[in-house]
Motif scaffolding. Structure first.
Motif, PDB file in Angstrom:
ATOM      1  N   ILE A 130      68.645 -29.383  19.335  1.00  0.00           N
ATOM      2  CA  ILE A 130      68.834 -29.452  17.879  1.00  0.00           C
ATOM      3  C   ILE A 130      67.921 -28.447  17.179  1.00  0.00           C
ATOM      4  CG2 ILE A 130      68.444 -30.944  15.849  1.00  0.00           C
ATOM      5  CD1 ILE A 130      69.486 -33.267  17.639  1.00  0.00           C
ATOM      6  N   THR A 131      68.521 -27.670  16.292  1.00  0.00           N
ATOM      7  CA  THR A 131      67.772 -26.718  15.476  1.00  0.00           C
ATOM      8  C   THR A 131      68.102 -27.005  14.017  1.00  0.00           C
ATOM      9  OG1 THR A 131      67.851 -25.031  17.209  1.00  0.00           O
ATOM     10  CG2 THR A 131      67.393 -24.254  14.986  1.00  0.00           C
ATOM     11  N   LEU A 137      63.978 -27.880  17.568  1.00  0.00           N
ATOM     12  CA  LEU A 137      63.363 -29.184  17.840  1.00  0.00           C
ATOM     13  C   LEU A 137      63.692 -29.663  19.252  1.00  0.00           C
ATOM     14  CD1 LEU A 137      64.300 -30.747  14.398  1.00  0.00           C
ATOM     15  CD2 LEU A 137      62.067 -29.880  15.055  1.00  0.00           C
ATOM     16  N   PHE A 140      67.153 -34.311  22.361  1.00  0.00           N
ATOM     17  CA  PHE A 140      66.539 -35.634  22.229  1.00  0.00           C
ATOM     18  C   PHE A 140      67.251 -36.629  23.137  1.00  0.00           C
ATOM     19  CE2 PHE A 140      65.217 -33.525  18.434  1.00  0.00           C
ATOM     20  CZ  PHE A 140      63.963 -34.041  18.152  1.00  0.00           C
ATOM     21  N   ALA A 162      61.852 -36.980  22.205  1.00  0.00           N
ATOM     22  CA  ALA A 162      62.033 -35.520  22.281  1.00  0.00           C
ATOM     23  C   ALA A 162      61.847 -35.073  23.727  1.00  0.00           C
ATOM     24  CB  ALA A 162      61.030 -34.826  21.376  1.00  0.00           C
ATOM     25  N   THR A 175      58.427 -35.750  15.789  1.00  0.00           N
ATOM     26  CA  THR A 175      59.104 -34.748  16.618  1.00  0.00           C
ATOM     27  C   THR A 175      60.379 -34.231  15.956  1.00  0.00           C
ATOM     28  OG1 THR A 175      60.196 -36.577  17.738  1.00  0.00           O
ATOM     29  CG2 THR A 175      58.235 -35.656  18.801  1.00  0.00           C
ATOM     30  N   HIS A 176      60.722 -34.825  14.832  1.00  0.00           N
ATOM     31  CA  HIS A 176      61.922 -34.480  14.056  1.00  0.00           C
ATOM     32  C   HIS A 176      61.593 -34.925  12.631  1.00  0.00           C
ATOM     33  CE1 HIS A 176      65.981 -35.204  12.417  1.00  0.00           C
ATOM     34  NE2 HIS A 176      66.464 -34.433  13.369  1.00  0.00           N
ATOM     35  N   LEU A 213      70.384 -37.067  13.643  1.00  0.00           N
ATOM     36  CA  LEU A 213      69.455 -36.072  14.202  1.00  0.00           C
ATOM     37  C   LEU A 213      69.873 -34.648  13.856  1.00  0.00           C
ATOM     38  CD1 LEU A 213      68.769 -37.615  17.737  1.00  0.00           C
ATOM     39  CD2 LEU A 213      67.190 -37.522  15.817  1.00  0.00           C
ATOM     40  N   ASN A 214      71.186 -34.459  13.663  1.00  0.00           N
ATOM     41  CA  ASN A 214      71.693 -33.117  13.344  1.00  0.00           C
ATOM     42  C   ASN A 214      71.611 -32.785  11.864  1.00  0.00           C
ATOM     43  OD1 ASN A 214      72.453 -31.706  15.703  1.00  0.00           O
ATOM     44  ND2 ASN A 214      74.126 -33.160  16.004  1.00  0.00           N
ATOM     45  N   TYR A 216      69.275 -32.648   8.216  1.00  0.00           N
ATOM     46  CA  TYR A 216      67.958 -32.662   7.579  1.00  0.00           C
ATOM     47  C   TYR A 216      68.119 -33.094   6.138  1.00  0.00           C
ATOM     48  CZ  TYR A 216      63.660 -31.014   5.402  1.00  0.00           C
ATOM     49  OH  TYR A 216      62.493 -30.936   4.685  1.00  0.00           O
ATOM     50  N   LEU A 225      60.440 -29.705   6.662  1.00  0.00           N
ATOM     51  CA  LEU A 225      60.574 -28.567   7.584  1.00  0.00           C
ATOM     52  C   LEU A 225      59.770 -27.347   7.128  1.00  0.00           C
ATOM     53  CD1 LEU A 225      64.322 -28.801   8.647  1.00  0.00           C
ATOM     54  CD2 LEU A 225      62.327 -29.112  10.104  1.00  0.00           C
ATOM     55  N   TRP A 228      56.534 -27.598   8.632  1.00  0.00           N
ATOM     56  CA  TRP A 228      56.573 -27.993  10.050  1.00  0.00           C
ATOM     57  C   TRP A 228      55.452 -27.326  10.858  1.00  0.00           C
ATOM     58  CZ3 TRP A 228      59.029 -32.066  11.471  1.00  0.00           C
ATOM     59  CH2 TRP A 228      59.162 -32.355  12.830  1.00  0.00           C
TER      60      TRP A 228
END
Lengths: 348, 74
Positions: A130-131, A137, A140, A162, A175-176, A213-214, A216, A225, A228
């Motif tokens: 996942i970015t 990131l 997961f 993660a 982690t996210h 998770l995908n 933001y 972010l 981050w």
């Protein structure tokens, strides 16, 4: 995972977990009911007290009752939205084994390999890397603990781990943006996750978690972010965590502790570029708290200036005045022509 | 004709719905999710990806899951 027997074994464990979940929902309803019943009983007591107070015209007692009733109504108001979701939707029948096997096949179609830890009763899948907003990131692992399904209403029965952690520089647990301590902040997906698990739609559960998770959501992440990799000191470029970041209101930028200070007069945080030193007491000050000496033009704090003069210039002026006074006195005691000469000198 | 409709958007639910015969997945999506873009959803029929012109059959199971769900606290 293609082994049908193996799938059937996992499906059976899921079924057992779903039975526990069904029981857990009734257990939670029972707990919430006991809570709200207690509140209503206290409300009944207050109602009796209120009746007695009104009948006897005890206005102070009535006022106390009023306050207690208000508090209790607040508690009931808080409890109602927690109990309603447990009663308004009827519990659905637990899916039969073939349907749960279909769920596992669907899960395999979506995620590829499924891991099952039989000793801990944990089903896991791994997401693709996942970015988010150009920050990698990594993949997961979503771990659903079947033994904890009955805790769905109090805590989370799953974890998000993660695989290649790239945690926020300010908090290694994050982690996210929406995962802290391996717990997902479900946000808009909360109800859909509960519904999917209650109905035994295991594949949907994992897909929804992956969708969260995908995504933001900049409104309330654990760590945004843009922070981050930590904030960078504008002066020296050092990467700082949030507790070691100092904001200068003059230039509206972040600085590290080495490149910032505070005004000893107003206590405002400032960068070194916007700070100044009193030329006399050498205290660090902000621009608002220093003034120029009208004589020498150097900067001084307000405590060191008197009538817009710094201590040195003040002393110099006082010495000059004393000298002039002495000269005047001296002239008064000497001859007239000399006095005239002195007066000319003074005038010039 | 009856199909099982699983919607993972919002509260999430699974229920049987009646659809007209020869209805395609695309028409079904437009009808159920007006003003939403199909690209923002994962659409599966009987747990498999299908073409938008797939014609729904009796007892099909259609699942619509958003690909983006905001994880912020509500």
């Amino acid at each position: 995972m293609e082994d049908r027997k193996k799938l059937a074994r996992i499906a059976n464990r899921i079924r057992e977990g779903l039975m526990q979940l069904k029981y857990g929902r009734y257990l939670e309803l029972n707990r919430q009911l006991a809570n709200i019943t207690g509140q209503l009983q206290r409300l009944t007591t207050e109602s009796r007290k209120m009746e007695a107070s009104v009948t006897r015209r005890w206005l102070s007692a009535a006022q106390r009752c009023c306050k207690n009733v208000d508090n209790l109504l607040g508690e009931v108001g808080y409890s109602l939205p927690r109990i309603r979701p447990l009663t308004e939707k009827p519990q659905k029948e637990i899916p039969k084994l073939p349907l749960l096997i279909d769920e596992l096949n669907g899960l395999h179609e979506e995620f590829g390999d499924i891991e099952f830890d039989a000793s801990k009763n944990i089903i896991s899948v791994i997401t693709e890397p996942i970015t988010l907003e150009d920050i990698y990131l990594g993949p997961f692992k979503i771990q659903l603990e079947l033994n904890k399904l009955d805790q769905l209403y109090n805590s989370s029965p799953y974890f998000v781990v993660a695989i290649e952690p790239n945690p926020a520089s300010t908090d290694q647990e994050v982690t996210h943006p929406h995962v802290s301590g391996e717990k997902l902040c479900e946000g808009d997906g909360s109800a859909a996750i509960k519904a999917a698990l209650e109905e035994g739609r295991i594949s949907d559960f994992f897909t929804i978690v992956r969708s969260i998770l995908n995504t933001y959501s900049p409104d309330s992440p654990y760590v945004a972010l843009h922070d981050w990799d930590g904030a960078t000191c504008y002066d020296c470029g050092y990467t700082m965590n949030s507790e070691d970041t100092y904001y200068c209101e003059y230039c509206e930028r972040d600085y590290c502790s080495e490149c910032s200070t505070y005004c000893r007069h107003c206590e405002e945080t400032i960068c070194l570029g916007h700070s100044g030193q009193c030329s006399y007491c050498e205290e660090m000050l902000c621009r608002n708290c220093v003034s120029e000496c009208e004589e020498c033009g150097k900067m001084f704090c307000q405590s060191c200036l008197e009538e817009d003069l710094c201590p040195n210039c003040r002393e110099e002026k006082e010495n000059e005045n004393e000298q002039q006074e002495a000269e005047i006195n001296e002239c008064e005691n000497t001859s007239q022509p000399q006095t005239e000469t002195t007066e000319v000198e003074l005038a010039s | 004709m009856r199909i099982l409709y699983v919607n993972n958007d919002g509260g999430g639910f699974a229920d049987y719905v009646d659809v007209t015969p020869a209805m395609t997945v695309e028409t079904f999506f437009i009808e159920k999710m007006p003003n939403r873009k199909p690209d923002d959803f994962l659409i599966r029929v009987n747990r498999q990806p299908v073409a938008r012109d797939y014609v729904l059959q009796e007892n099909d199971r259609i699942t619509i899951t958003p690909t983006k769900i905001e994880g912020a606290l509500v």
